[in-house]
Scaffold this active site. Structure first.
Site, PDB file in Angstrom:
ATOM      1  N   ASP A   1      37.639  34.637  45.462  1.00 16.15           N
ATOM      2  CA  ASP A   1      36.948  35.864  45.051  1.00 16.15           C
ATOM      3  C   ASP A   1      37.552  36.410  43.761  1.00 16.15           C
ATOM      4  O   ASP A   1      36.838  36.823  42.839  1.00 16.15           O
ATOM      5  CB  ASP A   1      37.037  36.896  46.174  1.00 16.15           C
TER       6      ASP A   1
ATOM      7  N   GLU B   1      33.283  30.964  48.023  1.00 15.93           N
ATOM      8  CA  GLU B   1      34.480  31.531  47.402  1.00 15.93           C
ATOM      9  C   GLU B   1      35.726  30.744  47.796  1.00 15.93           C
ATOM     10  O   GLU B   1      36.621  30.517  46.971  1.00 15.93           O
ATOM     11  CB  GLU B   1      34.633  32.997  47.796  1.00 15.93           C
TER      12      GLU B   1
END
Length: 264
Positions: free
Chosen positions: A42, A114
């Site tokens: 992320d 992610e």
């Protein structure tokens, strides 16, 4: 599970396949799962997207750049990228998640994407992760109008209707198509005050709503270009031409004529 196929789609080959396996592992499957990799990925994703936006949109200020980045890295955008990669077929889920359809849940697919980025970073370094991110973000950016700061079709439709003091649209799933692992949802969008009824399709309910919202926005704008008297005199049965739009990723196809006022 053909992990080579996934690596081909990513245009990246792992040196440590253990990292790849971990990135695909949900916490419901085993104690060694992908949540820490998701955290790492992320941060890398946000950094790379910020850099791309800084280079491309030289006239946007910090606030607008932040809003545009937020729209690009939100769960729905990542979910649609994961769908293009057909990531659901590579997930490692526990029995409960499998039975409840976790392999098509947007949050799980977005988180796994992610985690993959975090795994690539650990496997080879920042440059490799950046190249993978750029490969799926640049085409997405090519569809973005900076004037709307990357807002999705549902948001734009809502803002348009509110500016005209018109009630918000309603969305209804009217049909699903395909096998469980690759379902397509057909969604109706209604704006009764403007006699707008359109249908959108997508690989998730949200994607179908986005496709329908895009068509509804076009139809609503067209309806309001007509004089009030012509709209009032037009019978409800003579609605605007129905259409079906499809979202694959962030783009919608052109409307296609429907045979009647109910979806196929």
């Amino acid at each position: 599970m053909n992990l080579q196929l996934l690596q081909t789609r990513l245009a990246y080959t792992f040196r440590d396949t253990g990292l790849l396996q971990q990135a695909l592992t949900h916490r419901s499957h085993s104690a060694v799962h992908n949540e820490r990799l998701e955290f790492l990925g992320d941060s890398i994703l946000n950094c790379v997207v910020a850099s791309i936006l800084y280079e491309r949109f030289t006239n946007l200020d910090e606030g607008d750049l932040s809003r545009l980045r937020a729209n690009l890295v939100k769960q729905q955008s990542l979910f649609e990228i994961a769908q293009k990669l057909e990531l659901s077929q590579f997930l490692r889920l526990g029995e409960g998640e499998l039975k409840s359809g976790g392999f098509r849940r947007p949050s799980i697919l977005a988180d796994t994407l992610e985690a993959l980025l975090g795994a690539i970073f650990l496997d080879t370094g920042f440059d490799a992760a950046r190249d993978v991110i750029r490969a799926f973000i640049i085409p997405l950016l090519d569809t973005v109008d900076p004037a709307t700061l990357g807002k999705d079709a549902k948001t734009l439709l809502q803002e348009f209707l509110q500016s005209k003091k018109i009630s918000l649209p309603t969305y209804n799933v009217v049909a699903t198509h395909g096998a469980a692992h690759s379902q397509e949802f057909e969604v109706e969008c209604l704006v009764p005050k403007l006699n707008v009824q359109v249908f959108g399709r997508g690989g998730s309910r949200r994607a179908g709503e986005q496709a329908a919202a895009r068509l509804a926005l076009e139809a609503a704008q067209a309806a309001l270009t007509k004089s009030p008297s012509s709209r009032k005199s037009k019978p409800r049965a003579a609605q605007l031409k129905l259409g079906i739009g499809t979202i694959q990723g962030d783009t919608a196809s052109a409307p296609t004529e429907q045979p009647g006022n109910t979806p196929a």
